[in-house]
Design a protein around this motif. Structure first.
Motif, mmCIF file in Angstrom:
data_model
loop_
_atom_site.group_PDB
_atom_site.id
_atom_site.type_symbol
_atom_site.label_atom_id
_atom_site.label_comp_id
_atom_site.label_asym_id
_atom_site.label_seq_id
_atom_site.Cartn_x
_atom_site.Cartn_y
_atom_site.Cartn_z
ATOM 1 N N VAL A 37 33.206 49.522 75.090
ATOM 2 C CA VAL A 37 33.291 48.117 75.450
ATOM 3 C C VAL A 37 31.984 47.721 76.121
ATOM 4 O O VAL A 37 31.517 48.388 77.053
ATOM 5 C CB VAL A 37 34.484 47.851 76.392
ATOM 6 C CG1 VAL A 37 34.489 46.393 76.854
ATOM 7 C CG2 VAL A 37 35.787 48.193 75.690
ATOM 8 N N VAL A 38 31.375 46.628 75.626
ATOM 9 C CA VAL A 38 30.090 46.183 76.170
ATOM 10 C C VAL A 38 30.181 44.706 76.535
ATOM 11 O O VAL A 38 31.002 43.960 76.014
ATOM 12 C CB VAL A 38 28.946 46.408 75.158
ATOM 13 C CG1 VAL A 38 28.794 47.882 74.826
ATOM 14 C CG2 VAL A 38 29.159 45.587 73.885
ATOM 15 N N ASP A 39 29.318 44.295 77.463
ATOM 16 C CA ASP A 39 29.217 42.883 77.810
ATOM 17 C C ASP A 39 28.645 42.103 76.633
ATOM 18 O O ASP A 39 27.806 42.614 75.885
ATOM 19 C CB ASP A 39 28.313 42.704 79.033
ATOM 20 C CG ASP A 39 28.947 43.229 80.303
ATOM 21 O OD1 ASP A 39 30.186 43.342 80.343
ATOM 22 O OD2 ASP A 39 28.207 43.545 81.256
ATOM 23 N N LEU A 40 29.064 40.870 76.509
ATOM 24 C CA LEU A 40 28.667 40.068 75.357
ATOM 25 C C LEU A 40 27.146 39.902 75.276
ATOM 26 O O LEU A 40 26.570 39.913 74.179
ATOM 27 C CB LEU A 40 29.343 38.692 75.420
ATOM 28 C CG LEU A 40 29.192 37.819 74.173
ATOM 29 C CD1 LEU A 40 29.768 38.514 72.950
ATOM 30 C CD2 LEU A 40 29.872 36.475 74.390
ATOM 31 N N LEU A 41 26.473 39.786 76.416
ATOM 32 C CA LEU A 41 25.025 39.602 76.397
ATOM 33 C C LEU A 41 24.275 40.834 75.895
ATOM 34 O O LEU A 41 23.118 40.737 75.515
ATOM 35 C CB LEU A 41 24.516 39.222 77.792
ATOM 36 C CG LEU A 41 24.676 37.754 78.185
ATOM 37 C CD1 LEU A 41 24.252 37.540 79.637
ATOM 38 C CD2 LEU A 41 23.876 36.846 77.253
ATOM 39 N N THR A 42 24.929 41.984 75.878
ATOM 40 C CA THR A 42 24.292 43.207 75.373
ATOM 41 C C THR A 42 24.847 43.621 74.014
ATOM 42 O O THR A 42 24.544 44.713 73.535
ATOM 43 C CB THR A 42 24.466 44.364 76.374
ATOM 44 O OG1 THR A 42 25.859 44.686 76.506
ATOM 45 C CG2 THR A 42 23.893 44.006 77.730
ATOM 46 N N GLN A 85 35.511 32.587 74.938
ATOM 47 C CA GLN A 85 35.595 33.170 76.283
ATOM 48 C C GLN A 85 35.812 34.677 76.256
ATOM 49 O O GLN A 85 36.499 35.239 77.110
ATOM 50 C CB GLN A 85 36.692 32.474 77.109
ATOM 51 C CG GLN A 85 36.425 30.986 77.339
ATOM 52 C CD GLN A 85 37.459 30.327 78.230
ATOM 53 O OE1 GLN A 85 38.660 30.456 77.989
ATOM 54 N NE2 GLN A 85 37.000 29.612 79.251
ATOM 55 N N CYS A 86 35.205 35.335 75.276
ATOM 56 C CA CYS A 86 35.237 36.797 75.220
ATOM 57 C C CYS A 86 33.996 37.326 75.940
ATOM 58 O O CYS A 86 32.899 37.360 75.363
ATOM 59 C CB CYS A 86 35.244 37.282 73.773
ATOM 60 S SG CYS A 86 36.716 36.844 72.849
ATOM 61 N N SER A 87 34.150 37.750 77.161
ATOM 62 C CA SER A 87 33.001 38.215 77.940
ATOM 63 C C SER A 87 32.631 39.648 77.600
ATOM 64 O O SER A 87 31.497 40.076 77.830
ATOM 65 C CB SER A 87 33.295 38.094 79.427
ATOM 66 O OG SER A 87 34.419 38.887 79.782
ATOM 67 N N GLN A 88 33.575 40.402 77.034
ATOM 68 C CA GLN A 88 33.333 41.775 76.626
ATOM 69 C C GLN A 88 33.946 42.001 75.247
ATOM 70 O O GLN A 88 34.950 41.383 74.888
ATOM 71 C CB GLN A 88 33.937 42.772 77.621
ATOM 72 C CG GLN A 88 33.283 42.741 79.004
ATOM 73 C CD GLN A 88 33.855 43.800 79.916
ATOM 74 O OE1 GLN A 88 35.068 44.005 79.974
ATOM 75 N NE2 GLN A 88 32.985 44.486 80.651
ATOM 76 N N VAL A 89 33.341 42.900 74.482
ATOM 77 C CA VAL A 89 33.847 43.196 73.142
ATOM 78 C C VAL A 89 33.839 44.692 72.902
ATOM 79 O O VAL A 89 33.030 45.431 73.473
ATOM 80 C CB VAL A 89 33.013 42.495 72.045
ATOM 81 C CG1 VAL A 89 33.259 41.013 72.042
ATOM 82 C CG2 VAL A 89 31.531 42.783 72.222
ATOM 83 N N SER A 90 34.734 45.131 72.035
ATOM 84 C CA SER A 90 34.799 46.538 71.627
ATOM 85 C C SER A 90 33.916 46.733 70.406
ATOM 86 O O SER A 90 34.103 46.067 69.380
ATOM 87 C CB SER A 90 36.243 46.930 71.304
ATOM 88 O OG SER A 90 36.310 48.267 70.837
ATOM 89 N N VAL A 91 32.950 47.618 70.515
ATOM 90 C CA VAL A 91 32.018 47.892 69.421
ATOM 91 C C VAL A 91 31.985 49.388 69.149
ATOM 92 O O VAL A 91 32.353 50.207 69.996
ATOM 93 C CB VAL A 91 30.589 47.387 69.759
ATOM 94 C CG1 VAL A 91 30.576 45.881 69.936
ATOM 95 C CG2 VAL A 91 30.041 48.079 71.009
#
Length: 420
Positions: free
Chosen positions: A26-31, A170-176
C-alpha cells in the motif's frame, strides 16, 4: 535455433504475474505514479456528485425558453446567482432564472442552461435570445460514474489521469504490486568499472548501466551485482546470489560458444532448465533463457520460479534483446494486465533498409513526424552490434522480416516505439 515468435511465446509462457494477494504493498497516492494497481477500486461517490452546469450562463426551465428567438426573446427574472461551491437556496419557478457558473450546482426547478453568449442581461432580468436544446449544458449526477461500480480495474499502470481519478474519489492510498527485482551483472575479463583507467584491451561495462536504466524504465528495481570475471567459481557464486534475491536475472556476455563462455555450464550446475539457446535474429542470436527450481518470495507461501536471461555482450544486441523479450516479460511479471507485449506499427521508411534475409533483422533509429506522416530513420553510421555510439538518441526499432533483403525509401516497415 528458435524463431523470434517462438522465442517470445516460450518466454511469455514462463513468466507469471505477481500474485495480487501476497505480492502487493500500500502506497500513498502521491508516490503511486507508474505503479501497477493490484486491486480494483470502487467509490461511494457519484461523478458528477450532483447536477451541475457545464457552462457560464443561466439556469432555466426549458418550457420557458423553448420557443424564444432574438426577435421574440424570453424575458426571465434573475432570482439567484450560483457560483461554483455554493448551494442554491431557491427553486426556479415559471418565468425565473438563476445566474450560474461552470461547475455550479443546478438549482431545483431548472433543467437547462443557456450559455451567456446567447443572452442579454438588463438589470435583474435576462433576455434569452436563442432557444436551447432540452437539458443543454447540464451535467447530470452519476452521468460519468455511478457509486458502487468499478472505478478502475486491477492491472493498470497509474499515470496522471488515473492518479487524478483516484484523488477525486478521495483515495489517499492504493494497493499496488511490489516492483519486481531484476538482478544485473556483466561477464568478461575485459570489463572494468567506469572509474578505472583503461589498459589495452579493456572496455567499460556500459551494459550494466544501460540495463539498469532499462529495468527502471520498465517499472522494476535493478539489483546491481557488478562485473564477473570469466571464472566458473565466481560466475556460479554470482548467479546463485542473483536467483536467491531476484525475480528475473539478466547477464550480458558469456552466452556464446567461446572458450571463456561458461554461463550454460554454470546453469547446469545450478539445476537450471534451459529453454532457449539461440534465436534467429540479428543482432541477438546468442540468447539464453532458463528457469531454476521454485523459490518462496518474501511474505507469502507462493512458489516463484526465477527466470534467467543471458543476453549477448555487444551493446546493440543487449538493447535489441532486452526491448524485444525482457521488457515485455518484466511488465507482465509486474502485474500489468494488458499492453505488456511489444507492439509494432507500420510507418514509412525514410531511408533504405537492408538485410541478408536469413534472420529477422532489427535496425535502430528514430520514429518521427515528417510533413504530418510518421517516418522511421535509421541511425547513422555502422549498424554493427558492437557500435554503442549510434544507439544514443534512438527511440525505435524497425524489423526486416526473414526473406526480405530490402525496404526502399517510402515503403512501409514495422516499427516498435520504445516508450519505456
Amino acid at each position: 535455433m528458435l524463431s523470434v515468435s517462438d522465442t517470445q511465446a516460450v518466454i511469455f509462457d514462463l513468466v507469471q504475474a505477481l500474485d495480487h494477494q501476497g505480492e502487493t504493498e500500500v502506497v500513498d497516492l502521491l508516490t503511486a505514479t507508474g505503479r501497477i494497481l493490484a486491486c480494483p477500486v470502487t467509490s461511494n461517490l457519484d461523478f458528477p456528485h450532483w447536477d451541475n452546469s457545464a457552462m457560464d450562463g443561466y439556469a432555466v426551465r426549458y418550457s420557458d425558453v423553448q420557443n424564444c428567438s432574438a426577435e421574440q426573446p424570453a424575458i426571465l427574472a434573475i432570482v439567484e446567482s450560483i457560483p461554483a461551491g455554493y448551494q442554491p437556496k431557491l427553486t426556479i419557478s415559471q418565468g425565473q432564472a438563476a445566474r450560474i457558473f461552470t461547475g455550479a450546482v443546478m438549482p431545483k426547478g431548472a433543467d437547462t442552461v443557456v450559455m451567456q453568449e446567447r443572452t442579454s442581461q438588463k438589470e435583474n432580468f435576462v433576455h434569452i435570445l436563442a432557444a436551447p436544446q432540452p437539458q443543454e449544458f447540464v451535467r447530470r449526477k452519476a452521468a460519468f460514474y455511478q457509486a458502487g461500480t468499478q472505478l478502475l480495474p486491477a492491472g493498470i499502470k497509474l499515470n496522471a489521469a488515473e492518479i487524478a481519478v483516484l484523488a477525486a474519489a478521495q483515495c489517499s492510498q492504493v494497493s499496488v504490486y511490489r516492483r519486481p527485482i531484476v538482478a544485473i551483472f556483466s561477464t568478461g575479463d575485459e570489463l572494468v568499472t567506469l572509474d578505472q583507467p583503461l589498459a589495452p584491451g579493456q572496455i567499460v561495462d556500459s551494459n550494466g548501466y544501460a540495463l539498469a536504466a532499462l529495468v527502471r524504465q520498465s517499472g522494476a528495481e535493478p539489483l546491481m551485482l557488478g562485473i564477473v570475471k570469466d571464472e566458473p567459481a565466481a560466475l556460479e557464486k554470482t548467479i546463485a546470489e542473483a536467483i536467491a534475491n531476484a525475480d528475473i536475472v539478466i547477464s550480458s556476455g558469456g552466452v556464446s560458444v567461446g572458450d571463456y563462455d561458461y554461463v550454460e555450464q554454470i546453469l547446469a550446475t545450478l539445476q537450471a532448465q534451459i529453454h532457449i539457446r539461440a534465436v534467429a535474429m540479428r543482432p541477438g542470436k546468442p540468447l539464453t533463457v532458463a528457469t531454476f527450481p521454485p523459490k518462496v518470495p518474501r511474505g507469502d507461501n507462493h512458489q516463484r520460479v526465477p527466470v534467467y536471461f543471458g543476453l549477448p555482450g555487444n551493446p546493440a544486441a543487449v538493447l535489441v534483446t532486452f526491448l524485444r523479450f525482457v521488457q515485455p516479460a518484466i511488465k507482465k511479471l509486474a502485474g500489468l494486465a494488458q499492453g505488456w507485449e511489444i507492439e509494432f506499427v507500420k510507418v514509412r521508411s525514410h531511408k533504405e533498409l537492408r538485410s541478408d534475409g536469413k534472420r529477422e533483422t532489427y535496425v535502430w533509429g528514430k520514429l518521427q513526424v515528417v510533413n504530418g506522416v510518421y517516418e522511421f530513420s535509421p541511425a547513422g553510421g555502422s549498424h554493427s552490434s558492437g557500435n554503442l555510439i549510434n544507439l544514443a538518441q534512438t527511440n525505435a526499432l524497425a524489423v526486416i522480416p526473414v526473406g526480405n533483403t530490402l525496404i526502399s525509401p517510402g515503403e512501409e516497415v514495422e516499427v516498435s516505439f520504445n516508450r519505456g
